[in-house]
Design a protein around this motif. Structure first.
Motif, short mmCIF file in Angstrom:
data_model
loop_
_atom_site.label_atom_id
_atom_site.label_comp_id
_atom_site.label_asym_id
_atom_site.label_seq_id
_atom_site.Cartn_x
_atom_site.Cartn_y
_atom_site.Cartn_z
N ARG A 48 -23.93 -61.44 33.91
CA ARG A 48 -23.89 -62.14 35.21
C ARG A 48 -25.30 -62.60 35.50
N GLY A 49 -25.52 -63.92 35.42
CA GLY A 49 -26.86 -64.44 35.61
C GLY A 49 -27.79 -63.89 34.54
N GLY A 50 -28.88 -63.24 34.96
CA GLY A 50 -29.81 -62.63 34.02
C GLY A 50 -29.52 -61.17 33.77
N THR A 51 -28.45 -60.64 34.33
CA THR A 51 -28.10 -59.23 34.20
C THR A 51 -27.11 -59.05 33.05
N ARG A 52 -27.39 -58.06 32.22
CA ARG A 52 -26.53 -57.81 31.07
C ARG A 52 -26.36 -56.30 30.92
N ILE A 53 -25.12 -55.87 30.68
CA ILE A 53 -24.85 -54.45 30.47
C ILE A 53 -23.81 -54.32 29.36
N THR A 54 -24.01 -53.33 28.51
CA THR A 54 -23.12 -53.08 27.38
C THR A 54 -22.38 -51.77 27.62
N ILE A 55 -21.07 -51.81 27.47
CA ILE A 55 -20.21 -50.64 27.68
C ILE A 55 -19.41 -50.38 26.41
N PRO A 56 -19.56 -49.19 25.81
CA PRO A 56 -18.69 -48.85 24.67
C PRO A 56 -17.34 -48.38 25.19
N MET A 57 -16.29 -48.89 24.61
CA MET A 57 -14.95 -48.53 25.08
C MET A 57 -14.51 -47.23 24.42
N ASN A 58 -14.30 -46.21 25.23
CA ASN A 58 -13.76 -44.95 24.77
C ASN A 58 -12.42 -44.73 25.45
N ARG A 59 -11.52 -44.11 24.77
CA ARG A 59 -10.22 -43.79 25.35
C ARG A 59 -10.12 -42.28 25.47
N PRO A 60 -9.56 -41.70 26.47
CA PRO A 60 -9.02 -42.34 27.65
C PRO A 60 -10.07 -42.60 28.73
N HIS A 61 -11.22 -41.87 28.71
CA HIS A 61 -12.20 -42.03 29.77
C HIS A 61 -13.57 -42.38 29.20
N LEU A 62 -14.33 -43.12 30.01
CA LEU A 62 -15.69 -43.48 29.63
C LEU A 62 -16.63 -42.31 29.87
N LYS A 63 -17.76 -42.33 29.18
CA LYS A 63 -18.77 -41.31 29.43
C LYS A 63 -19.42 -41.59 30.79
N ALA A 64 -19.75 -40.52 31.48
CA ALA A 64 -20.26 -40.62 32.84
C ALA A 64 -21.57 -41.40 32.92
N ILE A 65 -22.41 -41.34 31.90
CA ILE A 65 -23.70 -42.03 31.94
C ILE A 65 -23.52 -43.54 32.08
N TYR A 66 -22.53 -44.11 31.41
CA TYR A 66 -22.27 -45.55 31.50
C TYR A 66 -21.70 -45.91 32.88
N VAL A 67 -20.86 -45.06 33.40
CA VAL A 67 -20.28 -45.30 34.72
C VAL A 67 -21.39 -45.27 35.77
N LYS A 68 -22.28 -44.30 35.69
CA LYS A 68 -23.38 -44.20 36.66
C LYS A 68 -24.31 -45.40 36.57
N GLN A 69 -24.56 -45.92 35.36
CA GLN A 69 -25.39 -47.11 35.21
C GLN A 69 -24.75 -48.31 35.90
N VAL A 70 -23.44 -48.46 35.73
CA VAL A 70 -22.74 -49.58 36.35
C VAL A 70 -22.76 -49.44 37.87
N VAL A 71 -22.52 -48.24 38.38
CA VAL A 71 -22.53 -48.03 39.83
C VAL A 71 -23.90 -48.36 40.41
N LYS A 72 -24.95 -47.93 39.75
CA LYS A 72 -26.31 -48.23 40.22
C LYS A 72 -26.57 -49.74 40.22
N LEU A 73 -26.14 -50.42 39.16
CA LEU A 73 -26.31 -51.86 39.06
C LEU A 73 -25.54 -52.59 40.17
N LEU A 74 -24.31 -52.17 40.42
CA LEU A 74 -23.50 -52.84 41.45
C LEU A 74 -24.04 -52.56 42.86
N GLU A 75 -24.61 -51.39 43.08
CA GLU A 75 -25.24 -51.11 44.38
C GLU A 75 -26.46 -52.01 44.60
N GLU A 76 -27.23 -52.26 43.53
CA GLU A 76 -28.37 -53.16 43.64
C GLU A 76 -27.90 -54.58 43.96
#
Length: 80
Positions: A48-76
């Protein structure tokens, strides 16, 4: 409270129990574009614009570190 805000709050409250589809939908709601590199990679890249994030797809749940990175980015993004 909008659906987007509700989704973000749900993910923020429990980052250990987030499915890839939920995080994908939230990022798409924020205007990110998704692409998956060729060659059978399990990683998805969101841009999105100059922002880039990479998420590895794990089933059934994602690792918490990736989720926390996304939450921090979306709050910004919300604070802009």
């Amino acid at each position: 409270m909008t659906r987007r805000q509700k989704r973000l709050e749900k993910i923020r409250s429990n980052p250990l129990n987030v499915r890839f589809e939920e995080l994908d939908r939230l990022l798409m709601d924020y205007g990110f574009q998704r692409r998956q590199p060729g060659g059978g990679s399990s990683h998805y890249i969101y841009v999105r614009g100059g922002t880039r994030i990479t998420i590895p797809m794990n089933r059934p749940h994602l690792k918490a570190i990736y989720v926390k990175q996304v939450v921090k980015l979306l709050e910004e993004i919300d604070n802009e």
